[in-house]
Design a protein around this motif. Structure first.
Motif, PDB file in Angstrom:
ATOM      1  N   LYS A   1      -0.437  -4.363   1.462  1.00  0.00           N
ATOM      2  CA  LYS A   1      -1.397  -5.441   1.718  1.00  0.00           C
ATOM      3  C   LYS A   1      -2.529  -4.962   2.629  1.00  0.00           C
ATOM      4  O   LYS A   1      -2.312  -4.150   3.527  1.00  0.00           O
ATOM      5  CB  LYS A   1      -0.697  -6.620   2.418  1.00  0.00           C
ATOM      6  N   PRO A   2      -3.736  -5.486   2.427  1.00  0.00           N
ATOM      7  CA  PRO A   2      -4.793  -5.243   3.409  1.00  0.00           C
ATOM      8  C   PRO A   2      -4.517  -6.054   4.670  1.00  0.00           C
ATOM      9  O   PRO A   2      -3.846  -7.091   4.613  1.00  0.00           O
ATOM     10  CB  PRO A   2      -6.060  -5.740   2.699  1.00  0.00           C
TER      11      PRO A   2
ATOM     12  N   ALA B   1       1.484  -3.722   7.299  1.00  0.00           N
ATOM     13  CA  ALA B   1       0.765  -4.264   6.145  1.00  0.00           C
ATOM     14  C   ALA B   1       0.664  -3.219   5.042  1.00  0.00           C
ATOM     15  O   ALA B   1       0.843  -3.530   3.849  1.00  0.00           O
ATOM     16  CB  ALA B   1      -0.628  -4.731   6.559  1.00  0.00           C
ATOM     17  N   GLU B   2       0.405  -1.977   5.417  1.00  0.00           N
ATOM     18  CA  GLU B   2       0.274  -0.908   4.422  1.00  0.00           C
ATOM     19  C   GLU B   2       1.592  -0.679   3.684  1.00  0.00           C
ATOM     20  O   GLU B   2       1.607  -0.451   2.465  1.00  0.00           O
ATOM     21  CB  GLU B   2      -0.177   0.381   5.108  1.00  0.00           C
TER      22      GLU B   2
ATOM     23  N   GLU C   1     -11.324  -6.145   6.151  1.00  0.00           N
ATOM     24  CA  GLU C   1      -9.912  -5.868   5.892  1.00  0.00           C
ATOM     25  C   GLU C   1      -9.666  -4.370   6.014  1.00  0.00           C
ATOM     26  O   GLU C   1     -10.424  -3.555   5.468  1.00  0.00           O
ATOM     27  CB  GLU C   1      -9.523  -6.322   4.495  1.00  0.00           C
TER      28      GLU C   1
ATOM     29  N   LEU D   1       3.674  -2.834   2.938  1.00  0.00           N
ATOM     30  CA  LEU D   1       3.811  -3.931   1.975  1.00  0.00           C
ATOM     31  C   LEU D   1       2.728  -3.885   0.906  1.00  0.00           C
ATOM     32  O   LEU D   1       2.669  -4.764   0.040  1.00  0.00           O
ATOM     33  CB  LEU D   1       3.741  -5.273   2.719  1.00  0.00           C
TER      34      LEU D   1
ATOM     35  N   VAL E   1       1.470  -9.304   9.823  1.00  0.00           N
ATOM     36  CA  VAL E   1       1.526 -10.041   8.557  1.00  0.00           C
ATOM     37  C   VAL E   1       2.864 -10.745   8.359  1.00  0.00           C
ATOM     38  O   VAL E   1       2.963 -11.656   7.528  1.00  0.00           O
ATOM     39  CB  VAL E   1       1.245  -9.108   7.356  1.00  0.00           C
ATOM     40  N   GLU E   2       3.891 -10.355   9.115  1.00  0.00           N
ATOM     41  CA  GLU E   2       5.201 -10.992   8.977  1.00  0.00           C
ATOM     42  C   GLU E   2       5.462 -12.025  10.071  1.00  0.00           C
ATOM     43  O   GLU E   2       5.924 -13.136   9.780  1.00  0.00           O
ATOM     44  CB  GLU E   2       6.310  -9.929   8.992  1.00  0.00           C
TER      45      GLU E   2
END
Length: 493
Positions: A203-204, A198-199, A269, A201, A160-161
């Protein structure tokens, strides 16, 4: 025969034209334990409980509860068949994959507006009556399993980054109409790192699951670090094998790509901080048969995928695998061989003649290294090669070293070398207390109190090579080399 394989359908067509490589049946089969029970006898091989054998791939055309569905199994359950599908001599597959890793061809997204075969039919999760368990004819391998499992799903996601992508195969249990659990081997897969990031952050993690694809993708997806470090998209290995990019399509409901010519795609997701008991629907405490030949324990907490939609080709073909089978040996073992060849050849070029991630180890626990000593100073280097193999593939437990006159792909020949060239007090090298694989039940303090944690093992080298200065005493009997087909027409050695 020209190899035209670029998806599951072309792979099946190729096998249809090769005697003994594929059989189909129209007899109804129950996906609940029966389908895998049938193939266990016909062609599973591997570490499956006996009786079993290495046999043809199968297509079941009449699956109970799934009108019109077909299920393919065993495409890669023979090293010779993998050779046909990848257009390579079976004994050179590790070298070919090693070259493919070194010369990757990145995947390519199809043009905007171009139709993707995998999206010919679309089922949205908010449609009335949506149920992934009815749409995807995933078998339940044994009567003890936690549920139907997707065992050949190419899971594709991105960091995600950084945006870096990765594809891997995971244990996926269909838990409900729109929920799937996803098992991660601790610390072993890039997607696990993506999910954890992701977790953290909150986020899914968008994820696509492509089922029924080119076998080159399935084998390429099984590479692991350090051969393919984080940021290396293993779809590039398949691109190199086929000498053209794997085609990707944009997903319908998530910010992710999927394999454009897959038979099925599940879009979803991975939810942050959301877990279920893997056996919540069965209560057996067991997951499914895994590659070492034992049924995996169902964890109390496994991450959950929330399904957004399912897309398919017209008349899709489900693809599945029996965990402890020769098919797993092909998928996991050949990349293991390539990883070892790469690591050792960089350190000592030309010494290793071949590597076989042998069937008894499920493609992960055991490797046979064929090593050639050419000068006196090569004595001892064979053991160094074994140490490098452990570095190249951390889940490896046992390494057998043999000379160039021993066929590493013939376990009878390997054990012959062990019986005539090995002394247990001087040729067995043990390395205790090293992290190995949690699916080996002997890697546990319950078996040995010196083991500090589940998954730690004693790695062992079995040096079955002849000492360099003794080679003259170990000459094998020299038979006349002839072509037997002169006497037995059609004979293939």
């Amino acid at each position: 025969m020209a190899n035209k394989v670029n998806d599951l359908r072309s792979a099946l067509e190729l096998l249809k034209g090769i005697d003994g490589q594929l059989i189909e049946t129209d007899v109804e089969v129950d996906p609940m334990a029966e389908l895998s029970g049938v193939y266990r006898h016909i062609g599973a091989g591997g570490t499956v409980s006996r009786p079993t054998k290495e046999g043809p791939a199968m297509v079941f055309n009449n699956v109970k509860g799934h009108p019109g569905a077909r299920v393919a199994i065993g495409l890669l359950a023979s090293r010779r068949r993998v050779g046909y599908l990848l257009d390579c001599d079976p004994k050179r597959l590790g070298f070919m994959l090693n070259d493919s890793v070194a010369n990757p061809i990145a995947p390519q997204v199809i043009a905007e507006g171009e139709a993707a075969a995998c999206q010919e039919i679309v089922y949205m999760a908010d449609d009335p009556g949506f149920d992934v368990r009815k749409l995807v004819p995933a078998p339940t391998n044994t009567e003890e399993d936690a549920g139907p499992y997707i065992t050949m799903g190419m899971c594709y996601a991105h960091d995600v980054e950084t945006g870096e992508h990765d594809v891997t195969i995971h244990r996926l249990c269909l838990q409900g109409p729109d929920t799937i659990s996803m098992f991660f081997t601790p610390g072993a897969r890039h997607l696990g790192a993506f999910r954890e990031k992701a977790e953290a952050l909150g986020k899914p993690l968008p994820i696509s699951i492509s089922i029924g694809v080119d076998p080159a993708i399935e084998i390429g997806a099984c590479f692991e670090p350090p051969t393919t470090p984080i940021g290396y998209d293993e779809l590039s290995v398949a691109g190199a094998i086929r000498k053209e990019p794997v085609k990707l399509a944009r997903c319908k409901t998530i910010d992710e790509y999927c394999i454009a010519n897959a038979e099925y795609v599940i879009e979803g997701e991975l939810l942050p901080n959301t877990y279920v008991e893997e056996d919540q629907n069965s209560g057996t405490g067991k997951a499914m048969p895994e590659f070492p030949g034992y049924t995996g324990v169902a964890p109390k907490q496994v991450p959950v995928i929330k399904v957004k939609c399912v897309t398919t080709r017209t008349n899709p073909i489900m693809q599945t695998v029996i965990g402890p089978s020769e098919e797993h040996v092909s998928m996991a073992g050949i990349p293991t061989e390539a990883s070892i060849l790469s690591m050792v050849d960089r350190a000592m070029p030309g010494r290793v003649q071949n590597v076989y991630a042998a069937t008894p180890g499920g493609g992960k626990f055991m490797a046979v290294i064929q090593f050639k000593k050419t000068v006196p100073s090569d004595e001892g280097r064979q053991r160094q090669a074994a140490l490098l193999a452990f570095s190249a593939f951390p889940e490896l437990k046992h390494v057998f070293l043999v000379d160039e006159d021993v066929d590493p792909f013939d376990m009878n020949d390997v054990i012959w070398a062990m019986n005539t060239r090995f002394q247990g007090d001087v040729d067995c090298i043990t390395i205790p207390g090293v992290r190995c694989h949690p699916l080996d039940p002997s890697n546990d303090p319950a078996c040995d109190p010196s083991i500090r944690d589940h998954g730690i093992a004693c790695k062992t080298i079995f040096d079955c090579t002849v000492p360099y200065d003794q080679k003259h005493r170990f000459q094998r009997s020299k038979f006349k080399d002839v072509d037997p087909s002169h006497w037995v027409p059609g004979f293939i050695d």
